[in-house]
Structure formats: structure tokens, C-alpha cells
Design a protein around this motif. Structure first.
Motif, PDB file in Angstrom:
ATOM      1  N   UNK A  11       1.453  -2.893  -9.919  1.00 40.62           N
ATOM      2  CA  UNK A  11       2.071  -3.069 -11.230  1.00 40.62           C
ATOM      3  C   UNK A  11       2.542  -1.728 -11.802  1.00 40.62           C
ATOM      4  N   UNK A  12       1.741  -0.681 -11.558  1.00 45.67           N
ATOM      5  CA  UNK A  12       2.149   0.649 -12.023  1.00 45.67           C
ATOM      6  C   UNK A  12       3.446   1.074 -11.326  1.00 45.67           C
ATOM      7  N   UNK A  13       3.518   0.805 -10.036  1.00 47.37           N
ATOM      8  CA  UNK A  13       4.739   1.149  -9.295  1.00 47.37           C
ATOM      9  C   UNK A  13       5.920   0.395  -9.874  1.00 47.37           C
ATOM     10  N   UNK A  14       5.696  -0.889 -10.096  1.00 51.67           N
ATOM     11  CA  UNK A  14       6.748  -1.742 -10.632  1.00 51.67           C
ATOM     12  C   UNK A  14       7.249  -1.203 -11.967  1.00 51.67           C
ATOM     13  N   UNK A  15       6.305  -0.882 -12.847  1.00 48.61           N
ATOM     14  CA  UNK A  15       6.689  -0.394 -14.169  1.00 48.61           C
ATOM     15  C   UNK A  15       7.407   0.942 -14.058  1.00 48.61           C
ATOM     16  N   UNK A  16       6.928   1.786 -13.169  1.00 51.53           N
ATOM     17  CA  UNK A  16       7.568   3.086 -13.033  1.00 51.53           C
ATOM     18  C   UNK A  16       9.003   2.924 -12.513  1.00 51.53           C
ATOM     19  N   UNK A  17       9.175   2.065 -11.521  1.00 55.78           N
ATOM     20  CA  UNK A  17      10.492   1.984 -10.875  1.00 55.78           C
ATOM     21  C   UNK A  17      11.505   1.148 -11.638  1.00 55.78           C
ATOM     22  N   UNK A  58       0.841  -1.206   0.000  1.00 52.54           N
ATOM     23  CA  UNK A  58       0.000   0.000   0.000  1.00 52.54           C
ATOM     24  C   UNK A  58       0.876   1.257   0.000  1.00 52.54           C
ATOM     25  N   UNK A  59       1.892   1.237   0.869  1.00 52.25           N
ATOM     26  CA  UNK A  59       2.742   2.424   0.980  1.00 52.25           C
ATOM     27  C   UNK A  59       3.507   2.670  -0.308  1.00 52.25           C
ATOM     28  N   UNK A  60       3.906   1.592  -0.984  1.00 55.95           N
ATOM     29  CA  UNK A  60       4.621   1.770  -2.248  1.00 55.95           C
ATOM     30  C   UNK A  60       3.741   2.478  -3.263  1.00 55.95           C
ATOM     31  N   UNK A  84      -0.192   4.960 -20.194  1.00 52.79           N
ATOM     32  CA  UNK A  84      -0.738   5.170 -18.858  1.00 52.79           C
ATOM     33  C   UNK A  84      -0.595   6.645 -18.514  1.00 52.79           C
ATOM     34  N   UNK A  85      -1.698   7.250 -18.080  1.00 53.59           N
ATOM     35  CA  UNK A  85      -1.678   8.653 -17.659  1.00 53.59           C
ATOM     36  C   UNK A  85      -1.953   8.676 -16.159  1.00 53.59           C
ATOM     37  N   UNK A  86      -1.082   9.295 -15.394  1.00 61.12           N
ATOM     38  CA  UNK A  86      -1.208   9.263 -13.936  1.00 61.12           C
ATOM     39  C   UNK A  86      -1.760  10.600 -13.450  1.00 61.12           C
ATOM     40  N   UNK A  87      -2.642  10.536 -12.472  1.00 62.14           N
ATOM     41  CA  UNK A  87      -3.169  11.790 -11.918  1.00 62.14           C
ATOM     42  C   UNK A  87      -3.786  11.554 -10.551  1.00 62.14           C
ATOM     43  N   UNK A 128       3.246   6.141  -2.124  1.00 64.97           N
ATOM     44  CA  UNK A 128       4.435   6.979  -2.157  1.00 64.97           C
ATOM     45  C   UNK A 128       4.908   7.280  -3.576  1.00 64.97           C
ATOM     46  N   UNK A 129       4.795   6.291  -4.447  1.00 65.88           N
ATOM     47  CA  UNK A 129       5.467   6.435  -5.736  1.00 65.88           C
ATOM     48  C   UNK A 129       4.555   6.845  -6.870  1.00 65.88           C
ATOM     49  N   UNK A 130       3.264   6.929  -6.613  1.00 67.15           N
ATOM     50  CA  UNK A 130       2.360   7.188  -7.735  1.00 67.15           C
ATOM     51  C   UNK A 130       1.252   8.149  -7.352  1.00 67.15           C
ATOM     52  N   UNK A 131       0.703   8.789  -8.408  1.00 66.82           N
ATOM     53  CA  UNK A 131      -0.562   9.469  -8.258  1.00 66.82           C
ATOM     54  C   UNK A 131      -1.623   8.423  -7.955  1.00 66.82           C
ATOM     55  N   UNK A 132      -2.806   8.910  -7.519  1.00 68.78           N
ATOM     56  CA  UNK A 132      -3.794   7.928  -7.047  1.00 68.78           C
ATOM     57  C   UNK A 132      -4.479   7.171  -8.180  1.00 68.78           C
ATOM     58  N   UNK A 133      -4.585   7.822  -9.333  1.00 69.60           N
ATOM     59  CA  UNK A 133      -5.353   7.186 -10.411  1.00 69.60           C
ATOM     60  C   UNK A 133      -4.533   7.027 -11.679  1.00 69.60           C
ATOM     61  N   UNK A 134      -4.976   6.074 -12.475  1.00 70.20           N
ATOM     62  CA  UNK A 134      -4.366   5.853 -13.784  1.00 70.20           C
ATOM     63  C   UNK A 134      -5.470   5.880 -14.825  1.00 70.20           C
TER      64      UNK A 134
END
Ligand SMILES: Nc1ncnc2c1ncn2[C@@H]1O[C@H](COP(=O)(O)OP(=O)(O)OP(=O)(O)O)[C@@H](O)[C@H]1O
Ligand SMILES: [Mg+2]
Lengths: 265, 306
Positions: free
Chosen positions: B293-299, B224-226, B265-268, B229-235
Motif C-alpha cells: 500500500x505504501x508503494x501504491x501511495x508513493x507511485x 516483494x520486489x516492488x 508516513x515517515x519512511x526510513x 525497490x521503491x521504499x525504505x524498509x520501515x514506515x
């Protein structure tokens, strides 16, 4: 920053009784295939005895005081032990290390590479004992044995099996495929087999070749086993046993070091 | 027990080089007792190598490592007596039956059948293999083999279980079965360290995750924290045709975007303006909360790794 000297860097092996479950695992698998395996141990030497002993023996007659078939029976006890142990330590050990990953499973448990190598070496030596026993039984039935002291050949065979297993394990540790083993057969085992007095007395060879053959273990094993099997008294036993013993110890040290580097790299 | 106070794993600045390349390059890990800890990362990130170091199966080139209070690799064998291992590739003994695989493996721990008592039967039941106890390994399905490997790892009642991709290659039912068993192990108070390529597995099972990339831990926290911390709330996710047309349509807009293969993917945090922009360009989209998965792809970037 610390750089601990783990088992991969150690020079000397640390043999322990933990080799027993490794040995026992191989025994349990072998028990499954025991019947065909034992038939093989009987069948092949019987063929050799018949072909060489009776076939060739009829032409040759005596070797010194000895019937040729008696001479060769005592030689085949040794060469079979060599091949049985070598095959096990090359092909079967390689299969367990690479193809089946049996060793990897053992290393997940509290066993060390040294335990596995020792277990495999003693297992291969145990199999050479089975093969030598089979031939002695055949030779006994054919009336080729000199007496009960033939049984004293068995501990010698065990030592020989250990020496051949440990040297073969060096080759296994260096192999990247089964094909590599052919070099060992062609360059080491076959010359050793032909020059160590299994099929004919070493005196037939030029002295220099005889000397070279005595640098390898098989000639010494034959020197001890042949008199024991044929009813004579072996000479210079300590010296002749020291050579296979030295091969076993030195090869074990080298093989276990190579396996530690290969498996724990 | 005093040693229960030790962390399950304490690794500092672990480095492992192969051929001059640091495939593990300064990894710190602190795994607590009783937690399920996941290692996530693309192929070749160094997950298996890290686990092999934890088990003392390969020495680190540098760094400090203590597992269950034992210094590794110096006391690796003593450590492994208290650990269960599920390797990435099954290495069951094909010459033995299911039951013999357990008894033989027990013998490697110095455990004889009479010491084990009912343990073998319990493990067979745990792995739902009690009816296949005398089947040979080659006759088992992939899921059964994996369960047997898991049961085998428990033969010594381990405090820590290390699992390298426990459910890779399994069908959804078989995977669910493994997950349920892993939850049970955690409920028993055992510590689990696992690697996985499945985000769902990581999200559902793991208390904390370390995301690895090219031998480095790029993030470490609860799932949850990942995400927080690393992403906007929505995609806002655009696929296929929409994904192809967006780069032109979206030009100049201040929208955080990523291309992943056929998808954009658009993050916001506030998705409405983004959705409006996409709709204005006449494109179809999918709105969803950001996930692991979004976090994984981003990092870990988006290129394929070998
Ligand atoms: N024994 C070895 N010798 C040389 N290179 C190795 C060895 N073991 C691993 N590597 C290399 O180290 C890197 C990390 O490998 P590792 O198996 O740890 O990755 P991984 O994260 O487990 O990947 P995967 O998800 O594919 O299992 C890879 O590039 C691999 O090729
Ligand atoms: Mg891996």
C-alpha cells in the motif's frame, strides 16, 4: 505502430450461424412468459377486430368486394407483426444491451456484435410470426379467412418482421434512453400505420401521399398479405417483397455498424 | 503444445484515446503462462480499458497486442473461445436460474449440454452453488453472484482467465472464498490476469503486479520486489493529532515523509532516529514494515481521482 482494422471500423457485417444461441437464449426466456405473452398476442387483435371490424364495419359495410371486417383483419395481421417486431427490437433489445448487460456477457464469449444483432433481428421477426399466427387463428375461427393459402402469408410476415426489426435496431443503436423511441413511433411508425392501407384502401389518399407510403415497407406487405389472407391472388409479388427485403438488408448493415461502433468503441 | 510457449499476453505500447485523451498511454505488458498477474491502480487509471483491449472488445488506437499467440483484435473471437472473463460488473442473466446461466453461457461457446457432461455439476460444486442450482439470479447474495460469474467464466476450460475486480463489494468470508478458488485455478496451470483495489489481494494472489496511473504502467514486478525497490524498509506512521502536529515539529529534519489524508508516513531504512525524533516531539507513532500500500501511495500520488 500498427492500427489494425478491427470490427469497430469495418463497414460490412459478417453474419454467421452463431446468431442461433442468441436467438435461442431469447426463446428460452420467452418460454417462461409464454402464456401471458400469447394471451396478449390473441387479446389485443381480438379487441381491434371487434371494435373496428364489427363496430366501425357496421357503419362502413363493404370495402370494394370485401366485408370491412375481412379487410381490416388482413391489415391487422400486418400492423401487429410490425408492432410486435418493433417493440422487441426497441425496448427488449435495449434492455438486454444496457439495463441487463446481456450483450456484454455474450461479447465475453466468442460471439461478435454482428451475431448478436442478427440473433435479435431474427428473434424479433420470430415474435411477429407468433403474433400473426395468433391473429390468423382468431380470424379463422371468426370465418374471416379466404382459405388455406392464408398460411402463405406467414413467410411474408417473417420477412416483414425482419425488415421492421432491423430498422428498429438502428433506432436502438442510436438511443441513449427508452424515451428516444417515442420519436420513432410518432415520426415513422404511426404515419406508416395510418397511410399504408391497413385501415382503409390507399386509393382514398391523395396520390402523392400514396407514393410516399410506398417508399416504406408496410404498404407493400399489406399488398401481398391481404389477398393471401382473403382468398385473392397478390400481384407484383416480387416487387412488393423486394422492398421489405431491401429494408431488412440495408438496415441490418447500418444497425450492425452502429452497434459495433457503440459497443466496441 | 507449441503454442504453450507463447507468452499469455504480449502487449507493446498500447494506446487508447477517448475524446482525444489517452486513457491508456503506451502500456507494455508481458504476462507469462501460468502466472497470476495483477493490475493495480486508482479509479480511472485505465485498468478496465486495458483488459477490454486484451479481450479484443475495444481496438487500441495504436500498439501491438498478442494474447495466447492470437493477434488481437484481428482474431479476438478465436481468442475468447480460450479465455474466461469475469467482468467488473456482474452481467448474469436475471431471467435464468443458476444452472441455466451456465448452460446458456455454454451455448455461446457452441457447447451443448450433452457435450458438457459433468462439467456443469463440477462448476456448481466449485462455486459452492450446487444447492442453489435452481435458484434465480436475483435471489442470490453478492458473493454467490460473483462465484457464479467465476464458474461461468470457466465453462470453456479456459487457458487464461481475466478478472476485473473479482472481489470488490464482497464481505471478508466471500472474498477469502474467491481467493481460494483463484489459487486453485492457478494451481491447475491457468494464467490469471486480474485487477484489484485491495493490496492484500494483490500481495497474496499475484506473482507479479503492474501499477498503473493515468494510463501508464509506473512499476511492474513481484509484490516483494516492488516494496524493496521503491521504499525504505520501515514506515513510522502518525495518525490524527500526531499527524496534525508533525509538520511543525518535524520541520527541517531530513526525513522522507508523506501525508495521506489524516495520516503522516515517515519512511526510513533505519527507523530508530525517526522514532526518536517523533518521541522527542511528544507524539505517538506506529512502527511497521513498508508494504504494498505504501508503494501504491508513493507511485500513484495521493489526490483522489475520479
Ligand atoms: N467508453 C468510454 N468512453 C469514454 N471514456 C471512457 C470510456 N471507457 C473508459 N473511459 C474513461 O477512461 C478512463 C479509464 O477508465 P477505466 O474504466 O479503464 O479505469 P479503471 O482503471 O478500470 O477504473 P476503476 O478502478 O474505477 O474501475 C476513465 O477516465 C474513464 O472515464
Ligand atoms: Mg475498472
Amino acid at each position: 505502430m500498427n492500427t489494425p482494422r478491427g470490427p469497430a471500423q469495418r463497414w460490412l457485417p459478417r453474419p454467421s450461424l452463431r446468431f442461433i444461441p442468441v436467438w435461442r437464449r431469447n426463446l428460452l426466456v420467452w418460454r417462461r412468459l409464454m402464456i401471458p405473452s400469447i394471451l396478449g398476442h390473441f387479446g389485443e387483435p381480438v379487441l381491434y377486430l371487434l371494435a373496428f371490424g364489427y363496430g366501425l364495419g357496421a357503419l362502413i359495410g363493404q370495402v370494394g368486394e370485401m366485408e370491412y371486417i375481412v379487410f381490416i383483419a388482413s391489415g391487422i395481421v400486418c400492423s401487429s407483426a410490425m408492432f410486435t417486431s418493433t417493440f422487441e427490437a426497441l425496448y427488449s433489445a435495449y434492455t438486454r444491451m444496457e439495463t441487463q448487460q446481456t450483450w456484454a456477457a455474450m461479447l465475453g464469449a466468442p460471439l461478435d456484435v454482428d451475431d448478436i444483432v442478427l440473433g435479435e433481428a431474427i428473434w424479433a421477426a420470430s415474435k411477429s410470426l407468433v403474433s400473426a399466427t395468433a391473429i390468423l387463428i382468431v380470424a379463422g375461427v371468426l370465418g374471416l379467412l379466404g382459405g388455406w393459402q392464408a398460411l402463405l402469408a406467414l413467410p411474408v410476415i417473417l420477412l416483414a418482421g425482419l425488415a421492421f426489426a432491423c430498422t428498429a435496431l438502428i433506432v436502438t443503436a442510436l438511443s441513449r434512453s427508452y424515451d428516444f423511441f417515442m420519436y420513432y413511433f410518432t415520426l415513422v411508425l404511426t404515419p406508416m400505420l395510418l397511410l399504408s392501407g391497413v385501415f382503409f384502401p390507399m386509393e382514398q389518399l391523395p396520390a402523392i401521399i400514396g407514393t410516399l407510403a410506398y417508399l416504406l415497407p408496410l404498404a407493400h406487405v399489406v399488398e401481398v398479405v391481404r389477398p393471401l389472407v382473403t382468398g385473392g391472388v397478390p400481384e407484383a409479388v416480387a416487387l412488393h417483397l423486394a422492398v421489405p427485403a431491401a429494408y431488412a438488408v440495408v438496415s441490418f448493415i447500418i444497425a450492425s455498424r452502429l452497434f459495433r461502433r457503440r459497443l466496441l468503441g | 503444445m507449441a503454442r504453450d510457449a507463447d507468452p499469455a499476453v504480449a502487449a507493446e505500447a498500447l494506446v487508447k484515446r477517448y475524446g482525444g485523451v489517452a486513457v491508456v498511454d503506451g502500456v507494455d505488458l508481458a504476462v507469462r503462462r501460468g502466472e497470476c498477474f495483477g493490475l493495480l491502480g486508482p479509479n480511472g487509471a485505465g485498468k478496465t480499458t486495458t483488459l477490454r483491449m486484451l479481450l479484443g472488445l475495444t481496438p487500441p488506437d495504436s500498439g501491438r497486442l498478442t494474447v495466447l499467440g492470437e493477434p488481437v483484435p484481428q482474431r479476438a473471437r478465436e481468442l475468447r473461445a480460450r479465455v474466461g472473463v469475469v467482468p467488473q460488473l456482474d452481467n448474469l442473466d436475471p431471467d435464468f436460474t443458476v444452472r441455466e446461466n451456465l448452460t446458456t453461457y455454454a451455448s455461446y461457446f457452441g457447447l451443448r449440454e450433452r457435450d458438457l457432461g459433468r462439467r456443469i455439476d463440477e462448476l456448481l460444486a466449485f462455486a459452492a452453488l450446487d444447492k442453489r442450482a435452481s435458484a434465480r439470479v436475483p435471489a442470490l447474495s453478492g458473493g454467490m453472484k460473483r462465484r457464479l460469474t467465476l464458474a461461468r467464466a470457466l465453462i470453456n476450460d479456459p487457458e487464461l482467465v481475466v478478472l476485473d475486480e473479482p472481489s470488490t463489494g464482497l464481505d471478508p468470508q466471500a472474498r477469502q472464498h474467491i481467493w481460494q478458488r483463484l489459487r486453485q485455478l492457478r494451481a491447475d496451470g491457468r494464467t490469471l490476469v486480474l485487477t484489484t483495489h485491495y493490496m492484500e489481494e494483490a500481495e497474496r494472489l499475484c506473482d507479479r503486479l503492474a501499477i498503473m496511473d493515468r494510463g501508464v504502467v509506473v512499476a511492474c514486478d513481484s509484490p516483494e520486489a516492488l516494496v524493496e525497490r521503491h521504499l525504505e524498509r520501515y514506515v513510522v506512521e502518525l495518525r490524527g493529532d500526531a499527524a496534525r502536529r508533525w509538520p511543525a515539529a518535524g520541520q527541517g529534519r531530513d526525513i522522507h515523509s508523506r501525508e495521506v489524508g489524516e495520516t503522516v508516513l515517515l519512511y526510513a531504512d533505519e527507523p530508530e532516529p525517526v522514532m526518536a525524533a517523533v518521541a522527542a516531539a511528544g507524539l505517538k507513532y506506529l512502527l511497521r514494515p513498508a508494504n504494498l500500500e505504501d508503494v501504491f501511495l508513493r507511485l500513484t500520488g495521493h489526490d483522489i481521482r475520479e
